[in-house]
Design an enzyme around this catalytic site. Sequence first.
Site, PDB file in Angstrom:
ATOM      1  N   GLU A 153       0.835  -1.204   0.000  1.00 59.98           N
ATOM      2  CA  GLU A 153       0.000   0.000   0.000  1.00 59.98           C
ATOM      3  C   GLU A 153       0.871   1.256   0.000  1.00 59.98           C
ATOM      4  OE1 GLU A 153      -3.827   1.735   2.522  1.00 59.98           O
ATOM      5  OE2 GLU A 153      -2.350   0.493   3.542  1.00 59.98           O
TER       6      GLU A 153
ATOM      7  N   LYS B 213      -9.652   2.664  -2.912  1.00 64.30           N
ATOM      8  CA  LYS B 213     -10.015   2.082  -1.621  1.00 64.30           C
ATOM      9  C   LYS B 213     -11.343   2.644  -1.123  1.00 64.30           C
ATOM     10  CE  LYS B 213      -7.850   1.567   2.979  1.00 64.30           C
ATOM     11  NZ  LYS B 213      -6.568   1.812   3.694  1.00 64.30           N
TER      12      LYS B 213
ATOM     13  N   CYS C 222      -5.983  -2.905   2.021  1.00 61.65           N
ATOM     14  CA  CYS C 222      -5.784  -2.825   3.468  1.00 61.65           C
ATOM     15  C   CYS C 222      -7.090  -2.941   4.250  1.00 61.65           C
ATOM     16  CB  CYS C 222      -5.019  -1.544   3.819  1.00 61.65           C
ATOM     17  SG  CYS C 222      -4.293  -1.565   5.480  1.00 61.65           S
TER      18      CYS C 222
END
Length: 278
Positions: A43, A116, A153
């Site tokens: 990430e 995300k 994540c």
Amino acid sequence: MAIVRAALVQTNWTGDKESMIKAHEDYARQAAAAGAKVICFQELFYGPYFCQVQDTKFYDYAESVPGPTTERFAALARELGLVMVLPVYEQEQQGHLYNTAAVIDADGSYLGKYRKHHIPQVHGFWEKFYFRPGNLGWPVFDTAVGKVGVYICYDRHFPEGWRALGLAGAEIVFNPSATSRGLSNYLWKLEQPASAVANEYFVGAINRVGVEEYGDDDFYGTSYFVDPEGKFVGEVASDTAPELIVRDLDMDLIKVVRDRWAFYRDRRPDAYGKLVEP
């Protein structure tokens, strides 16, 4: 047997963007030399995990996607014949910033990006200061190694996106992360294998290593691939050292598992409406 040789990179912060980019170019070359056909980085791969603090100076890490970094790695992907997943900090326009992963095919073509969706705001992970929630859905990219999806994540704690990727045909889903000891390491080897089983595809889970100067988060690595049966493919990576992980994924196992368990057949979307009511 349809084998895809795939790679993950976990590494520590080198101190500046250019040296991080150079390190990842070197990792990509090593992976290609080892026969890998697809690679995913961690990430926000070219920077520190700056979300340990709230400081506008880190907005300067954001860039357009496609943009300078994606174009640089697209040229490398074309040279190496390597599919690449590049997690970066995206600026769409002033004030519109996203935690994004660009996907580059083996011929260097830019296939698109994932933003995300789920943005944490807890101690040491002040991400709402830096990112808007993703708004591009859960795309699956048709690459030279098959259908690839990305989940980033904190997203991994939410089953809905994993399922959306499966319904869209994903065969490999990469989850680039930055997660620290004491916070999530119990969950780290539980959630992604469970999601691989529930959705019957391969998952590549990537985490940083080490402590960076912006906080006390201790990133514990242990990156891995897991198969549709929930089994680790080879060894899990070190919890302290940078490492390039290269594994052979038997893609035929997806059909074996889907024939055996038939989870997609037995879904009940007609009964799930309450799950998405506000």
